[in-house]
Scaffold this active site. Structure first.
Site, short mmCIF file in Angstrom:
data_model
loop_
_atom_site.label_atom_id
_atom_site.label_comp_id
_atom_site.label_asym_id
_atom_site.label_seq_id
_atom_site.Cartn_x
_atom_site.Cartn_y
_atom_site.Cartn_z
N HIS A 1 0.81 -1.22 0.00
CA HIS A 1 0.00 0.00 0.00
C HIS A 1 0.83 1.26 0.00
O HIS A 1 0.41 2.30 -0.48
CB HIS A 1 -1.00 -0.03 1.16
CG HIS A 1 -2.07 -1.03 0.91
ND1 HIS A 1 -2.00 -2.31 1.40
CD2 HIS A 1 -3.18 -0.96 0.15
CE1 HIS A 1 -3.05 -2.98 0.97
NE2 HIS A 1 -3.78 -2.20 0.22
N ARG B 1 -10.47 3.83 -1.90
CA ARG B 1 -10.03 3.13 -0.69
C ARG B 1 -10.29 4.07 0.48
O ARG B 1 -9.75 5.17 0.51
CB ARG B 1 -8.54 2.81 -0.77
CG ARG B 1 -8.16 1.79 -1.83
CD ARG B 1 -6.67 1.55 -1.80
NE ARG B 1 -6.24 0.40 -2.55
CZ ARG B 1 -5.68 0.45 -3.77
NH1 ARG B 1 -5.51 1.62 -4.38
NH2 ARG B 1 -5.31 -0.65 -4.39
N ARG C 1 -15.20 1.70 -1.49
CA ARG C 1 -14.93 0.44 -0.79
C ARG C 1 -14.92 0.70 0.71
O ARG C 1 -14.22 1.59 1.18
CB ARG C 1 -13.60 -0.15 -1.23
CG ARG C 1 -13.39 -1.54 -0.63
CD ARG C 1 -12.10 -2.16 -1.06
NE ARG C 1 -10.97 -1.48 -0.45
CZ ARG C 1 -9.69 -1.76 -0.73
NH1 ARG C 1 -9.42 -2.67 -1.65
NH2 ARG C 1 -8.72 -1.13 -0.14
N GLU D 1 -10.39 -11.09 -4.36
CA GLU D 1 -8.96 -10.88 -4.13
C GLU D 1 -8.29 -12.02 -3.36
O GLU D 1 -7.19 -11.86 -2.85
CB GLU D 1 -8.70 -9.52 -3.47
CG GLU D 1 -9.57 -9.20 -2.30
CD GLU D 1 -9.38 -7.77 -1.79
OE1 GLU D 1 -8.45 -7.08 -2.20
OE2 GLU D 1 -10.21 -7.36 -0.96
N ASN E 1 -3.84 -7.32 -6.62
CA ASN E 1 -2.70 -7.20 -5.70
C ASN E 1 -2.76 -8.28 -4.64
O ASN E 1 -1.80 -9.01 -4.41
CB ASN E 1 -2.70 -5.84 -5.00
CG ASN E 1 -2.76 -4.69 -5.97
OD1 ASN E 1 -2.33 -4.83 -7.11
ND2 ASN E 1 -3.27 -3.56 -5.53
N ASP E 2 -3.91 -8.37 -4.00
CA ASP E 2 -4.05 -9.40 -2.98
C ASP E 2 -4.21 -10.77 -3.62
O ASP E 2 -3.73 -11.76 -3.08
CB ASP E 2 -5.26 -9.10 -2.08
CG ASP E 2 -4.90 -8.07 -1.03
OD1 ASP E 2 -3.81 -8.19 -0.44
OD2 ASP E 2 -5.69 -7.15 -0.80
N ARG F 1 2.94 -8.95 -0.50
CA ARG F 1 3.10 -7.92 -1.52
C ARG F 1 3.99 -6.77 -1.08
O ARG F 1 4.45 -6.00 -1.91
CB ARG F 1 1.72 -7.39 -1.92
CG ARG F 1 0.92 -6.89 -0.74
CD ARG F 1 -0.55 -6.75 -1.07
NE ARG F 1 -0.86 -5.42 -1.56
CZ ARG F 1 -2.08 -4.93 -1.67
NH1 ARG F 1 -3.13 -5.68 -1.34
NH2 ARG F 1 -2.29 -3.73 -2.11
N CYS G 1 -9.11 -3.88 -10.51
CA CYS G 1 -8.69 -2.63 -9.88
C CYS G 1 -7.36 -2.76 -9.14
O CYS G 1 -6.96 -1.87 -8.41
CB CYS G 1 -9.77 -2.11 -8.94
SG CYS G 1 -10.13 -3.23 -7.59
C1 PEP Z 1 -6.13 -5.38 -4.52
O1 PEP Z 1 -5.92 -6.16 -3.59
O2 PEP Z 1 -5.77 -5.61 -5.70
C2 PEP Z 1 -6.84 -4.12 -4.28
C3 PEP Z 1 -7.21 -3.35 -5.27
O3 PEP Z 1 -7.05 -3.76 -2.97
P1 PEP Z 1 -5.89 -3.16 -2.04
O4 PEP Z 1 -4.68 -2.92 -2.94
O5 PEP Z 1 -6.40 -1.92 -1.43
O6 PEP Z 1 -5.66 -4.25 -1.06
MG MG Z 2 -6.90 -5.82 -1.71
#
Ligand code: PEP
Ligand code: MG
Length: 616
Positions: A224, A331, A367, A472, A495-496, A506, A543
């Protein structure tokens, strides 16, 4: 690339200091890390970790002595762990750099053992009834003064040794005070911010108009903090081994966020290259800016919706400039960061109002809070009692799991979202869903809040905001057909999804080489979830950070995706790619990629794709 040993003129003893006094410190040093946010910055470095940790003097009572000694022991152990981690990472530095840094870190480890500093601090707690941090500071001051008063001709060496004592005292103090929120107000304008680590909450405090660049030792590409830095458009490189020990405050540096490098104390050549890159980057931005008003459509008329992700309201102007078709992922964690106590409904409403109005009715997907993993938020530490993330925060009460455990948090957010729906189209998105039941339960709470808000006399739009689920985790992706029966739309969080599929954190630099959203396992999950949604004609978007990589657009379009949400600055390049594509080529290309099982081969195919070339 030229890589030389860090020339930090600090040493554990006078002899080593002597060898380091030979002027090497003035030499250029190039360190390679992980490219995070493109752009080039030239400026002096400002080391935030070196700033004195704020710890006001504090006296204690005799009854508190044991507790303070225990606090000190805990801080010593945390500091030893941190220095140990730094030492472990020396292995990836060039040999010469290792030789330079190892004695310094050894000296730190020694000072964190049964050293005079620790013994003295312990004594002061008991004899002078001082808090642990005050005792550490006083003892460090006394030791440093004694070193400086020693009869020795090597004054520079003495100063360095005194500096090392202060350095360790600062580390201890930081661990003792868990220093509140970091402040970046003192960072001189135009500086490159250097730190061992920045948390997402730290990144949220950075002012992109003042800070030229960011470089840290820790951090992974899709953590993040990285996302925040990209969102703010600050040229940034994370995962730079040995960085903080290799720089002194005020050293000049050239940081290249796209290449993932920092040149410390650059020579003439590196400076000239940096200046050229800055000019070229500005030219490219002007060129891409012209795409803003052009539609996001392939050569054969297929539309691709390009939306922006938003982490903090400060990004709104960037989003407007980028030509985003609304916000595909708001977010809301920023509302809980850098504050004590929870935000109330009014605070949520105000933030959402500003964003919904700022996007001119283009649509905002809000979200609800995704707490957990690396997203630590002070407001929650205080506001939700008793609450802890468990031994493995990424697998614990994260996202919707936590919200269903504490529905009052969800209710406040739902109420504010419902109110703001009167001002423009909004959707609600649930994070970290793994079972259909979670969507069902959240919907029940949502419907309760609808009734409550109506009873309060609030006028709600006829069509209420729809409720979607993030996909995710591998579990959610493979159960996407079941979740699709409960949710109104999907947002695939790659990402997750990559993190949980590959068991690679990550944000962890040590395993960042294994973090690969193009791994066939991740791609197959994206395909499965996308097809589950398309079968039901349900909206689905991507996303995660993947969405902002233009090279991945042909594949994602070929898999059937028609909506992407990304960091705003990525939109022009992604749009440029969409406008060069033909949808049949994309479908053919995706089929070819999905036949592959070797991640390397997939990389090659994706990197080798050329729009309009028949061989695809
Ligand atoms: C993700 O996990 O891809 C996502 C968009 O949520 P975040 O990056 O806020 O965990
Ligand atoms: Mg996520």
């Amino acid at each position: 690339m030229k890589t030389e040993a860090p020339g930090t003129p600090r040493a554990a003893d006078g002899k080593q200091a002597e060898t380091r006094k030979t002027g090497r410190r003035a030499r250029e040093l190039v360190i390679k890390g992980i490219p995070i946010s493109s752009g080039v910055a030239i400026g002096p470095v400002f080391d935030t970790d070196a700033a004195p940790a704020a710890a006001p003097r504090r006296n204690i009572t005799a009854g508190q002595v044991e507790a303070e000694r225990a606090r000190l022991a805990e801080a010593v152990s945390a500091s030893r762990k941190q220095v140990g981690k730094l030492k472990a990472r020396l292995a990836i530095l060039p040999e010469e750099a290792q030789e330079e840094l190892e004695p310094l870190l050894d000296a730190y480890v020694m000072m964190l053992g049964e050293s005079r500093l620790i013994r003295g601090a312990r004594k002061r707690i008991e004899a002078e009834l001082l808090s642990a941090e005050t005792a550490v500071q006083d003892e460090a001051e006394a030791i440093a003064n004694a070193i400086l008063a020693a009869k020795d001709d090597d004054k520079a060496g003495l100063r360095r040794r005194a500096g090392e004592v202060h350095e360790i005292a600062r580390r201890l103090t930081r661990n003792l005070t868990e220093s509140g929120f970091r402040s970046f107000k003192d960072v001189p304008e135009g500086s490159i911010l250097i730190a061992e680590e920045l948390t997402p909450a730290d990144a949220a405090l950075l002012d992109p108009s003042r800070i030229a660049g960011v470089a840290t030792e820790e951090g992974g590409a899709d953590g993040h903090t990285a996302i925040m830095l990209r969102a703010l458009g600050i040229p940034s490189v994370l995962g730079l081994p040995g960085l903080t020990n290799a720089t002194a405050r005020g050293d000049e540096a050239v940081l290249d966020g796209g290449a993932g490098t920092i040149v410390i104390r650059p020579g003439r050549e590196a400076l000239a290259t940096g200046r050229e890159a800055i000019a070229a980057y500005a030219k490219e931005r002007t060129r891409l800016g012209k795409l803003r008003r052009l539609p996001s459509v392939t050569t054969d008329g297929e539309e691709m919706e390009l939306q922006a992700n938003l982490e903090i309201p400060a990004e709104l102007p960037l989003i407007a400039q980028a030509g985003a078709q609304g916000i595909g992922l708001l977010r809301t964690e920023f509302l809980f960061m850098n504050r004590k106590g929870l935000p109330d409904e009014e605070a949520h409403y105000e933030a959402y109002r500003q964003i919904v109005e700022g996007t001119d009715g283009a649509g905002v997907t809000i979200r609800v809070l995704d707490w957990g993993g690396e997203k630590d938020m002070e407001a929650l530490a205080e506001g939700v009692e008793p609450f802890h993330a468990g031994p493995n925060p990424a697998l614990g009460l994260r996202g919707i799991r936590m919200l269903l455990r504490r529905p009052e948090l969800l209710e406040v957010q739902f109420a504010a979202i419902l109110r703001v729906a009167a001002l423009g189209p909004v959707r609600v998105l649930l994070p970290m869903v793994t079972i259909p039941e979670e969507v069902r339960e959240a919907r029940e709470i949502y419907e309760r809040v609808v009734k409550r808000v109506r009873r309060r006399g609030v006028t709600l739009p006829e069509k209420l905001p729809v409720l979607g689920a993030m996909i995710e985790t591998p579990g959610a992706a493979l159960a996407a057909d079941a979740i699709a029966l409960e949710a109104d739309f999907f947002a695939i969080g790659t990402n997750d999804l990559a993190m949980y599929t590959l068991a690679v954190d990550r944000a962890e630099v040590e395993v960042s080489h294994l973090y690969d959203p193009l791994h066939p396992a991740v791609l197959r999950l994206i395909q499965f979830a996308t097809e589950a949604a398309l079968r039901l004609r349900m909206p689905v978007s991507v996303c995660g950070e993947m969405a902002g990589n233009p090279r991945l657009v042909p594949l994602l379009m070929g898999l059937g995706l028609r909506s992407l949400s990304m960091n705003a600055s990525a939109i022009p390049r992604v749009k440029q790619m969409v406008r060069a594509l033909n949808i049949d080529d994309c479908a053919r290309f995706a089929r070819r990629v999905m036949e592959q099982s070797d991640p390397k081969r997939i990389q090659e195919l994706v990197m080798g794709f050329v729009p309009g070339e028949r061989s695809t």
